[in-house]
Design a protein around this motif. Structure first.
Motif, PDB file in Angstrom:
ATOM      1  N   ALA A   1       0.963  -1.273   0.040  1.00 32.04           N
ATOM      2  CA  ALA A   1       0.154   0.100  -0.032  1.00 32.04           C
ATOM      3  C   ALA A   1       0.312   1.446  -0.135  1.00 32.04           C
ATOM      4  CB  ALA A   1      -0.535   0.333   1.499  1.00 32.04           C
ATOM      5  N   GLU A   2       2.205   1.370   0.805  1.00 26.47           N
ATOM      6  CA  GLU A   2       2.748   2.576   0.989  1.00 26.47           C
ATOM      7  C   GLU A   2       3.356   2.592  -0.308  1.00 26.47           C
ATOM      8  OE1 GLU A   2       3.701   2.432   6.307  1.00 26.47           O
ATOM      9  OE2 GLU A   2       5.638   1.525   4.023  1.00 26.47           O
ATOM     10  N   ILE A   3       3.999   1.803  -1.009  1.00 23.54           N
ATOM     11  CA  ILE A   3       4.946   1.700  -2.545  1.00 23.54           C
ATOM     12  C   ILE A   3       3.339   2.449  -3.447  1.00 23.54           C
ATOM     13  CG2 ILE A   3       5.844   0.096  -4.620  1.00 23.54           C
ATOM     14  CD1 ILE A   3       7.465  -1.075  -2.270  1.00 23.54           C
ATOM     15  N   ASP A   4       2.443   1.183  -3.582  1.00 22.40           N
ATOM     16  CA  ASP A   4       1.455   2.103  -4.761  1.00 22.40           C
ATOM     17  C   ASP A   4       1.135   3.354  -4.087  1.00 22.40           C
ATOM     18  OD1 ASP A   4       1.618  -0.295  -5.506  1.00 22.40           O
ATOM     19  OD2 ASP A   4      -0.428  -1.232  -4.983  1.00 22.40           O
ATOM     20  N   GLY A   5       1.719   3.486  -2.281  1.00 26.21           N
ATOM     21  CA  GLY A   5       0.598   5.428  -2.656  1.00 26.21           C
ATOM     22  C   GLY A   5       1.710   6.174  -3.335  1.00 26.21           C
ATOM     23  N   VAL A   6       2.884   6.267  -3.225  1.00 26.82           N
ATOM     24  CA  VAL A   6       3.486   7.164  -4.141  1.00 26.82           C
ATOM     25  C   VAL A   6       3.946   7.100  -5.297  1.00 26.82           C
ATOM     26  CG1 VAL A   6       4.711   6.994  -1.380  1.00 26.82           C
ATOM     27  CG2 VAL A   6       5.613   5.790  -3.075  1.00 26.82           C
ATOM     28  N   LEU A   7       3.731   6.102  -5.735  1.00 29.82           N
ATOM     29  CA  LEU A   7       4.086   5.557  -7.384  1.00 29.82           C
ATOM     30  C   LEU A   7       3.173   6.718  -8.543  1.00 29.82           C
ATOM     31  CD1 LEU A   7       5.500   2.138  -7.928  1.00 29.82           C
ATOM     32  CD2 LEU A   7       6.911   3.936  -7.653  1.00 29.82           C
ATOM     33  N   THR A   8       3.393   7.501  -9.643  1.00 32.37           N
ATOM     34  CA  THR A   8       2.369   7.649  -9.861  1.00 32.37           C
ATOM     35  C   THR A   8       1.899   5.967 -11.313  1.00 32.37           C
ATOM     36  OG1 THR A   8       4.343   7.710 -12.269  1.00 32.37           O
ATOM     37  CG2 THR A   8       4.048   9.799 -10.441  1.00 32.37           C
ATOM     38  N   PRO A   9       1.495   6.425 -12.180  1.00 32.33           N
ATOM     39  CA  PRO A   9       1.102   5.536 -13.203  1.00 32.33           C
ATOM     40  C   PRO A   9       1.986   5.216 -14.011  1.00 32.33           C
ATOM     41  CG  PRO A   9      -1.321   6.872 -12.873  1.00 32.33           C
ATOM     42  CD  PRO A   9       0.988   7.509 -11.744  1.00 32.33           C
TER      43      PRO A   9
ATOM     44  N   ASP B   1       9.772   7.942   4.784  1.00 33.44           N
ATOM     45  CA  ASP B   1       8.869   8.108   5.052  1.00 33.44           C
ATOM     46  C   ASP B   1       7.893   7.169   5.356  1.00 33.44           C
ATOM     47  OD1 ASP B   1       9.739  10.449   5.821  1.00 33.44           O
ATOM     48  OD2 ASP B   1       8.775  11.695   3.309  1.00 33.44           O
ATOM     49  N   LEU B   2       7.900   6.065   5.035  1.00 33.81           N
ATOM     50  CA  LEU B   2       7.549   4.290   4.676  1.00 33.81           C
ATOM     51  C   LEU B   2       7.316   3.355   5.851  1.00 33.81           C
ATOM     52  CD1 LEU B   2       7.638   4.984   0.226  1.00 33.81           C
ATOM     53  CD2 LEU B   2       5.859   5.987   1.741  1.00 33.81           C
ATOM     54  N   PRO B   3       7.357   3.734   7.070  1.00 31.53           N
ATOM     55  CA  PRO B   3       6.848   2.973   7.937  1.00 31.53           C
ATOM     56  C   PRO B   3       7.685   1.041   7.391  1.00 31.53           C
ATOM     57  CG  PRO B   3       5.550   4.472   8.549  1.00 31.53           C
ATOM     58  CD  PRO B   3       5.237   4.711   6.543  1.00 31.53           C
ATOM     59  N   ALA B   4       6.657   1.008   6.982  1.00 30.23           N
ATOM     60  CA  ALA B   4       7.013  -1.043   6.247  1.00 30.23           C
ATOM     61  C   ALA B   4       7.906  -0.999   5.503  1.00 30.23           C
ATOM     62  CB  ALA B   4       5.898  -1.283   5.536  1.00 30.23           C
ATOM     63  N   VAL B   5       8.007   0.147   4.387  1.00 28.27           N
ATOM     64  CA  VAL B   5       9.559  -0.061   3.049  1.00 28.27           C
ATOM     65  C   VAL B   5      10.544   0.260   3.956  1.00 28.27           C
ATOM     66  CG1 VAL B   5      10.666   0.920   1.759  1.00 28.27           C
ATOM     67  CG2 VAL B   5       7.645   0.808   1.508  1.00 28.27           C
ATOM     68  N   ARG B   6      10.562   1.106   5.322  1.00 31.26           N
ATOM     69  CA  ARG B   6      11.645   1.322   6.309  1.00 31.26           C
ATOM     70  C   ARG B   6      11.896   0.055   6.737  1.00 31.26           C
ATOM     71  NH1 ARG B   6      10.098   5.751   8.910  1.00 31.26           N
ATOM     72  NH2 ARG B   6       9.363   4.176  10.964  1.00 31.26           N
ATOM     73  N   ALA B   7      11.915  -0.217   6.933  1.00 34.24           N
ATOM     74  CA  ALA B   7      11.301  -2.112   7.929  1.00 34.24           C
ATOM     75  C   ALA B   7      12.067  -2.706   7.285  1.00 34.24           C
ATOM     76  CB  ALA B   7      10.038  -2.034   8.855  1.00 34.24           C
ATOM     77  N   ALA B   8      11.487  -3.119   6.386  1.00 33.55           N
ATOM     78  CA  ALA B   8      12.267  -3.717   4.871  1.00 33.55           C
ATOM     79  C   ALA B   8      13.308  -4.265   4.353  1.00 33.55           C
ATOM     80  CB  ALA B   8      10.980  -3.929   3.783  1.00 33.55           C
ATOM     81  N   VAL B   9      13.381  -2.907   4.199  1.00 34.16           N
ATOM     82  CA  VAL B   9      15.566  -1.924   4.155  1.00 34.16           C
ATOM     83  C   VAL B   9      15.805  -2.104   4.662  1.00 34.16           C
ATOM     84  CG1 VAL B   9      16.930  -0.142   3.365  1.00 34.16           C
ATOM     85  CG2 VAL B   9      13.749  -0.222   2.554  1.00 34.16           C
ATOM     86  N   ASP B  10      15.812  -1.782   6.197  1.00 32.98           N
ATOM     87  CA  ASP B  10      16.304  -2.702   7.296  1.00 32.98           C
ATOM     88  C   ASP B  10      16.834  -3.763   7.775  1.00 32.98           C
ATOM     89  OD1 ASP B  10      16.315   0.362   8.004  1.00 32.98           O
ATOM     90  OD2 ASP B  10      15.140   0.896   9.444  1.00 32.98           O
ATOM     91  N   GLU B  11      15.644  -4.460   7.782  1.00 29.51           N
ATOM     92  CA  GLU B  11      16.103  -5.560   7.562  1.00 29.51           C
ATOM     93  C   GLU B  11      16.917  -6.233   6.998  1.00 29.51           C
ATOM     94  OE1 GLU B  11      15.673  -9.791   8.149  1.00 29.51           O
ATOM     95  OE2 GLU B  11      15.373  -8.761   9.534  1.00 29.51           O
TER      96      GLU B  11
END
Length: 427
Positions: free
Chosen positions: A277-285, A327-337
């Motif tokens: 949801a976070e990734i889709d929310g920041v991307l243009t078509p 700014d994207l908590p779930a993405v930040r956590a996945a990257v930190d992992e």
């Protein structure tokens, strides 16, 4: 008098030239081999199926063809979340004798970035060398250089495809756990092959550059808990992307390789559903379409279509993907992992890194060495002191792989021969 080592390198280079000429005549790998069974019974490292094939590049020598042959193998591995998954690889048994101490070693080679489309799998490229479909679907089996260099020293080699590269599902690009599992389970699979010549106690080395350097590094620090039975003696981790935040910032600077960020975003999107949801929310078509396209490409096409751009072209607010991570908590956590350096390798590690690498920043590789040293590991950081050459065009990243190849080979053979490992750790 010509040295045997020089003669072998002449043979390698001559064979590579021959491969370029004959690549178009090579047959593609059978697609049905890469279809995994509906369920994955057994345990991690079990062989699902295997078949021999003649590699496209085979060089005659006094011992017979070099290498003596290849086996395409499918084996069970474990994804980042603990589920069984199919992975594939190619196992080469060296026809040249092992002249070092003890039993013949096995080296697991984790490839550098190939792409995200199934056609980019190294085990497919070993049958073709060059893959091409009109207009821009191009892949070159460049890992043949490192694989055959290792074979030239009498070591057996298994080159992995990772998870989802050739097989079903999204390729788990730079996913620390998935890649480490694929590396370690490939060693288990070779040991389980019928008629094996790699025994239960045979020495094992881990090797990789770029994406492969990260995979080898992650495997080195996870081996003690995931595959403690493996006799891993040494790890060569070249240009390792240990800190994806740092790497993302370097890639998103408008160079040729900016599209490679798409591989990482696609991997996170597929492997960590909470990020979608976070990734889709920041991307243009247009951004969504770009990432969907990149998921089916090999590196040359991704560079041709998306090089010299910025991911800010694909976001709604005009900020780059690198700038949006925090700014994207779930993405930040996945990257930190994905951060490598928080566990301790059991054996010695050589890190090969270019001072002016324009893809994988030197500072984050240096930090990886520091992190491991602080944990008591034996680490040598070997720096390729090359000047900046065409920054942004990946030259500064590619050259250290070549200049550090002999360094890595000599270092690996020394570890198998029981020579104490050098260390650049302070104190």
């Amino acid at each position: 008098m010509t040295s045997p080592r020089w003669t072998r390198w002449v043979a390698v280079l001559s064979g590579l030239c021959l491969a370029v000429v004959t690549a178009g005549m090579a047959e593609a790998a059978p697609t049905d081999f890469y279809r995994a069974p509906a369920s994955m019974p057994g345990k991690a490292g079990d062989v699902v199926k295997a078949e021999p094939y003649p590699p496209a590049l085979s060089i005659p020598n006094q011992e017979g063809p070099w290498p003596s042959g290849a086996q395409r193998i499918m084996y069970r591995s474990t994804d980042a979340h603990g589920s069984g998954v199919a992975a594939t690889a190619t196992y080469f048994d060296a026809s040249l004798p092992w002249t070092g101490a003890g039993a013949r070693p096995l080296v697991v080679l984790a490839p550098g970035t190939q792409g995200q489309g199934d056609q980019c799998a190294p085990s497919k490229l070993f049958t073709q060398i060059v893959h091409y479909n009109y207009p821009l679907d191009l892949a070159v089996g460049y890992e043949i250089l490192q694989a055959y260099a290792l074979l030239s020293r009498g070591m057996d080699v298994v080159v992995i495809d990772y998870q989802g590269l050739g097989t079903d599902g999204m390729h788990s690009y730079v996913d620390r756990r998935a890649q480490a599992h694929a590396v370690l389970d490939a060693a288990r699979a070779v040991k389980a092959l019928p008629g094996k010549r790699i025994g239960d106690d045979s020495p094992i080395g881990l090797w990789g550059y770029s994406q492969g350097g990260g995979a080898a590094a992650a495997a080195a620090e996870m081996q003690g808990t995931y595959a403690p039975e493996l006799n891993v003696r040494a790890t060569m981790a070249g240009g390792p992307p240990a800190d994806l935040r740092s790497v993302a910032a370097a890639l998103d600077g408008g160079g040729l390789a900016v599209g490679l960020l798409g591989y990482a975003i696609n991997s996170i999107y597929a492997g960590y559903p909470e990020t979608r949801a976070e990734i889709d929310g920041v991307l243009t078509p247009a951004g969504r379409q770009a990432f969907d396209d990149i998921a089916n490409q090999c590196v040359p096409e991704t560079i041709a279509r998306y090089g010299l751009r910025s991911t800010s072209d694909w976001t709604r607010d005009g900020r780059s993907i690198a700038d949006l991570i925090d700014d994207l908590p779930a993405v930040r956590a996945a990257v930190d992992e994905q951060r490598i350096g928080r566990s301790t390798p059991n054996g010695p590690v050589l890190i090969v890194q270019g001072r002016n690498d324009d893809l994988i920043p030197y500072a984050q590789a240096q930090q990886l060495a520091t992190d491991w040293c602080d944990r008591g590991a034996t680490v040598q950081l070997w720096t390729a002191e090359l000047p900046p050459i065409a920054p942004g065009f990946v030259v500064g990243h590619g050259l250290p792989m070549v200049s550090g190849l002999t360094v890595g080979l000599d270092w690996m053979v020394d570890r198998f021969n029981g020579v104490p490992a050098p260390s650049t750790c302070a104190g």
